[in-house]
Design an enzyme around this catalytic site. Structure first.
Site, PDB file in Angstrom:
ATOM      1  N   CYS A  50       2.189  -6.994   4.453  1.00 31.04           N
ATOM      2  CA  CYS A  50       1.582  -7.498   3.220  1.00 31.04           C
ATOM      3  C   CYS A  50       2.111  -8.882   2.847  1.00 31.04           C
ATOM      4  CB  CYS A  50       1.858  -6.539   2.064  1.00 31.04           C
ATOM      5  SG  CYS A  50       1.432  -4.820   2.371  1.00 31.04           S
ATOM      6  N   ASP A  82       5.592  -0.207   0.144  1.00 28.39           N
ATOM      7  CA  ASP A  82       5.238   1.171  -0.194  1.00 28.39           C
ATOM      8  C   ASP A  82       4.880   1.974   1.050  1.00 28.39           C
ATOM      9  OD1 ASP A  82       5.531   0.120  -2.678  1.00 28.39           O
ATOM     10  OD2 ASP A  82       3.605   0.775  -3.460  1.00 28.39           O
ATOM     11  N   CYS A 123       2.282  -7.274  -1.492  1.00 27.52           N
ATOM     12  CA  CYS A 123       2.329  -5.816  -1.591  1.00 27.52           C
ATOM     13  C   CYS A 123       2.116  -5.368  -3.036  1.00 27.52           C
ATOM     14  CB  CYS A 123       3.648  -5.288  -1.025  1.00 27.52           C
ATOM     15  SG  CYS A 123       3.565  -3.539  -0.556  1.00 27.52           S
ATOM     16  N   ASP A 124       1.884  -4.077  -3.204  1.00 31.54           N
ATOM     17  CA  ASP A 124       1.331  -3.520  -4.437  1.00 31.54           C
ATOM     18  C   ASP A 124       1.986  -4.008  -5.728  1.00 31.54           C
ATOM     19  OD1 ASP A 124      -0.102  -2.105  -2.599  1.00 31.54           O
ATOM     20  OD2 ASP A 124       0.530  -0.119  -3.263  1.00 31.54           O
ATOM     21  N   LYS A 125       3.311  -3.936  -5.821  1.00 34.33           N
ATOM     22  CA  LYS A 125       3.982  -4.233  -7.093  1.00 34.33           C
ATOM     23  C   LYS A 125       4.138  -5.725  -7.332  1.00 34.33           C
ATOM     24  CE  LYS A 125       4.120   0.087  -7.255  1.00 34.33           C
ATOM     25  NZ  LYS A 125       3.578   0.243  -5.888  1.00 34.33           N
ATOM     26  N   CYS A 195      -2.758  -3.691   2.591  1.00 37.16           N
ATOM     27  CA  CYS A 195      -3.545  -2.553   3.067  1.00 37.16           C
ATOM     28  C   CYS A 195      -5.023  -2.740   2.720  1.00 37.16           C
ATOM     29  CB  CYS A 195      -3.003  -1.272   2.475  1.00 37.16           C
ATOM     30  SG  CYS A 195      -1.274  -0.979   2.916  1.00 37.16           S
ATOM     31  N   GLU A 447       4.771   7.681  -5.280  1.00 41.76           N
ATOM     32  CA  GLU A 447       3.377   7.936  -4.923  1.00 41.76           C
ATOM     33  C   GLU A 447       3.297   9.109  -3.955  1.00 41.76           C
ATOM     34  OE1 GLU A 447       1.644   3.394  -5.344  1.00 41.76           O
ATOM     35  OE2 GLU A 447       1.874   4.266  -3.361  1.00 41.76           O
ATOM     36  N   SER A 473      -0.946   6.855  -4.349  1.00 46.96           N
ATOM     37  CA  SER A 473      -1.285   5.609  -3.684  1.00 46.96           C
ATOM     38  C   SER A 473      -2.738   5.276  -3.953  1.00 46.96           C
ATOM     39  CB  SER A 473      -1.058   5.758  -2.180  1.00 46.96           C
ATOM     40  OG  SER A 473      -1.754   4.770  -1.458  1.00 46.96           O
TER      41      SER A 473
END
Length: 557
Positions: A50, A82, A123-125, A195, A447, A473
């Site tokens: 990511c 993650d 990435c996600d956060k 992702c 998650e 997730s």
């Protein structure tokens, strides 16, 4: 006022000679102290695909800032992968990293009196962490998304990282052999980027674009494509103009723009995590926005995009079909967006979308026409009942059994649940309860992608419900309910559930109910004792003491 109004605190006057001396060592010259200092919060990392392309984007932005008459200063922010920490103790640090990212950006920008900020994340956060910081700081800012990964390919089908998680369940159920599991593993992630489905990273990048804090089309670009580098360059140029005009994050992050963001998240079929993160961003911007607002918006917004995890396509397909601007134009035409919201470019949403067609192209199937949506209403529902009086979050669209009543199968952690699933101890009709995984109890609100993917892989995704005070997730789908609040550690009713209790998940009535009498619940409540903290030192212990309930965004200030 000058463009360097903040940085004058460290660059102007005789008494700042020592400050300037330090700045000269990092490249400042005599003519640079009147220029705005712009921080580049760079999330580059080789921990995860990511973020492994972010350094290139940061260098593009750095070069563009210099050319536009600003002085860039690069600094690093952390990331947690993650996908790699999923299903392990390490996942407890994922949501914590959102706060660390926010705090680190705020700390650096304030300490160094920067005049503007470019935050670059993957990435996600990274996305909510950056936006929380930018909202707190309220200095001219723009977000640059690292871009999405391209799909992997195996035996004629597109793969994402979720394909690998589901393959674990298929392997456990003897539906695929060791070699096929290995081939899915080898082909799921072909290169750099976040992702690839409409999972959390792509959901949040889309929400940020909808709020006007990033450039149009930037949220669905592939990480490895040249247009992503061009977008990073253009973002830097736009930010310098925003510094001159003093366009501030809190003029962009408003109640109206948050409603726009939620509307877009519903239309693209986005992640449940958007609820948690947008509540936290609203809190940082001091905007009056609540969990019930999501339900009100859900009821009026159709799902227009056929995207994974529950659909067929990935973010790069959405980009080719017209991206977020095409989705937003359709929503605007039908009165579901606030077109008067300002964007970082200085234009309104309506002005940005002026030249976008009102209808999606006929040669694609990713974005549906208005009269043929994927679902007529949004997919992220807020469920309430005696199990979640503050609310819980469920993905309800596409669920084959929207109403499940069944016996509770209670687990005190994700690991014990995962063992039971792989040992084939979960049966059709069961309602799995995973508790003490909330913001305080986990701590960190892990998650539950591993157990939900294993259920799907074993063919139980449509016949088993799963509720948790943890999270899911963005790759999760099925009859799953997360963010149950109050959480078990805080004495929520989920802590009182016993093995075999009847639980109802009713998506149509948006109900989450433990079918036990109030008298019995009072008896159990009187006997319940909060467990000892799992951590007494370090960052998880600090987080557990500070973090709020999930229904308020799991914020720490």
């Amino acid at each position: 006022m000058p463009d360097n109004r903040r940085s004058q605190a460290i660059t102007k006057g005789a008494k700042r000679a020592p400050n300037r001396a330090m700045l000269r060592a990092v490249g400042f010259g005599d003519g640079d102290f009147d220029k705005p200092i712009v921080g580049i919060a760079n999330g580059f990392s080789t921990i995860t695909p990511c973020n492994m392309g972010l350094d290139t984007l940061a260098k593009c932005a750095e070069h563009a800032l210099k050319n536009a008459g600003a002085m860039p200063q690069m600094f690093g922010t952390i990331t947690v992968s993650d996908g790699i920490s999923m299903g392990t103790e390490g996942m407890k640090y994922s949501l914590v990293s959102r706060e660390v990212i926010a705090d680190s950006i705020e700390t650096c920008v304030q300490a160094e009196s920067m005049d503007g900020v470019i935050a670059i994340g993957g990435c996600d956060k990274n996305m909510p962490g950056a936006l929380i910081a930018l909202a707190r700081l309220n200095v001219p800012s723009i977000f640059v998304y690292g871009g999405t990964i391209k799909p992997g390919h195996y035996q004629g089908r597109d793969l994402t990282i979720v394909s690998a998680f589901e393959a674990v369940g298929q392997h456990s159920a003897h539906k695929i052999d060791d070699q096929e599991l290995l081939e899915v593993e080898r082909h799921a992630c072909p290169g750099a980027g976040s992702c690839g489905g409409m999972y959390t990273a792509n959901t949040m990048s889309s929400a940020i674009e909808a709020m006007g804090m990033s450039l149009p089309h930037s949220s669905t670009m592939a990480a490895e494509d040249e247009e992503k580098r061009i977008s990073a360059t253009r973002s830097a140029e736009v930010l310098v103009e925003a510094i001159k005009k003093q366009i501030l994050p809190r003029s962009l992050i408003t109640r109206k723009s948050l409603e726009n963001a939620v509307t877009v998240v519903m239309a693209v079929g986005g992640s449940t995590n958007a609820v948690l993160h947008l509540l936290a961003i609203a809190h940082a911007a001091e905007v009056d926005f609540h969990i019930d607002d999501f339900e009100a918006i859900r009821a009026r917004v159709p799902v227009l995009c056929d995207l994974k995890p529950s659909g067929r396509y990935v973010a790069t397909d959405l980009h080719r079909a017209g991206g977020i601007p095409q989705v937003m134009k359709m929503l605007l035409v039908h009165g579901l967006l606030h077109g008067d919201c300002l964007t970082i470019s200085g234009q309104t949403i309506a002005e940005v979308l002026k030249d976008i067609p009102e209808q999606p192209r006929a040669d694609q199937n990713v974005i549906r026409t208005w009269d043929n949506p994927v679902y007529e209403q949004g997919h992220l529902a807020i469920l309430k009942g005696n199990l979640s009086p503050e609310g819980a979050v469920a993905k309800i669209s596409g669920v084959k059994n929207p109403n499940i009543t069944g016996p509770a199968r209670v687990f005190e952690s994700e690991e014990t649940c995962m063992t039971a699933i792989l040992d084939r101890k979960i049966k059709p009709g069961d309602v799995v309860v995973i508790r003490y995984e909330g913001p305080r109890g986990g701590p960190g609100m892990r998650e539950m992608l591993s157990p939900t993917s294993a259920l799907i892989g074993e063919g139980l995704g449509d016949s088993v419900g799963l509720i948790t005070d943890g999270r899911f997730s963005g790759g999760t789908y099925g009859m799953v309910v997360g963010h149950v609040a109050p959480e078990a550690y805080a004495g929520g009713v989920i802590a009182l559930v016993e093995e075999g209790d009847s639980i109802t998940i009713d998506a149509h009535r948006r109900l989450l109910q433990l079918n036990v009498s109030e008298t019995e619940l009072e008896r159990r409540r009187a006997a319940w004792q909060p467990p000892a903290p799992r951590y007494t030192r370090g960052v998880l212990a600090k987080y557990a003491k500070l973090v709020s309930t999930a229904s308020r965004g799991a914020v720490t200030d």
